[in-house]
Design a protein around this motif. Structure first.
Motif, PDB file in Angstrom:
ATOM      1  N   ASN A   1       0.848  -1.316  -0.116  1.00 11.76           N
ATOM      2  CA  ASN A   1       0.097   0.208   0.022  1.00 11.76           C
ATOM      3  C   ASN A   1       0.784   1.207   0.029  1.00 11.76           C
ATOM      4  OD1 ASN A   1      -2.210   1.654   2.254  1.00 11.76           O
ATOM      5  ND2 ASN A   1      -2.308   1.640   0.180  1.00 11.76           N
TER       6      ASN A   1
ATOM      7  N   HIS B   1      -4.196   3.032  -2.852  1.00 12.12           N
ATOM      8  CA  HIS B   1      -3.270   2.144  -4.157  1.00 12.12           C
ATOM      9  C   HIS B   1      -2.523   1.243  -3.416  1.00 12.12           C
ATOM     10  CE1 HIS B   1      -4.069   6.499  -5.399  1.00 12.12           C
ATOM     11  NE2 HIS B   1      -3.351   6.267  -6.367  1.00 12.12           N
ATOM     12  N   TYR B   2      -2.837   0.146  -4.146  1.00 10.18           N
ATOM     13  CA  TYR B   2      -2.187  -1.226  -3.762  1.00 10.18           C
ATOM     14  C   TYR B   2      -1.438  -1.727  -5.138  1.00 10.18           C
ATOM     15  CZ  TYR B   2      -5.583  -0.457  -0.240  1.00 10.18           C
ATOM     16  OH  TYR B   2      -6.117   0.017   0.785  1.00 10.18           O
TER      17      TYR B   2
END
Length: 108
Positions: free
Chosen positions: A14, A19-20
């Motif tokens: 992350n 947002h990964y």
């Protein structure tokens, strides 16, 4: 010797809220597989890497050097080195970014 690696076996990181990413690093480039939650923003930033973005799923609004683009499934965009850019997921998205040279800051 390099061996095939299933994408699912690469740890998810992350990087910023929503947002990964999963990152594959070569000696000269990085490939990033992103899953981005709808509404999540990537603040305007710049870096010395050329970036090529591909939208695998969803809709992502990208601002590059002050110009706004709405990227949809199967759209691509080239972002030259040192160009200010940022964006926002209008829907849940899956993006693939290619970076050259390799992103040392994503090797965490």
């Amino acid at each position: 010797m390099n061996k095939p690696v299933p994408l699912e076996s690469i740890p998810v990181k992350n990087t910023i809220a929503g947002h990964y990413g999963r990152f594959v690093h070569g000696s000269r480039s990085t490939l990033a597989f992103w899953e981005i939650t709808a509404g999540s923003e990537s603040p305007v930033h710049q870096h010395p890497h050329e970036q090529i973005t591909y939208v695998a799923e969803g809709v992502f609004e990208m601002v590059v050097n002050g110009h706004k683009y709405t990227l949809r499934q199967h759209d691509t965009l080239v972002i030259p080195p040192d160009t200010p850019h940022g964006g926002r997921a209008l829907e849940d998205c899956k993006l693939i970014d290619s970076f050259c040279p390799a992103r040392e800051d994503y090797k965490f």
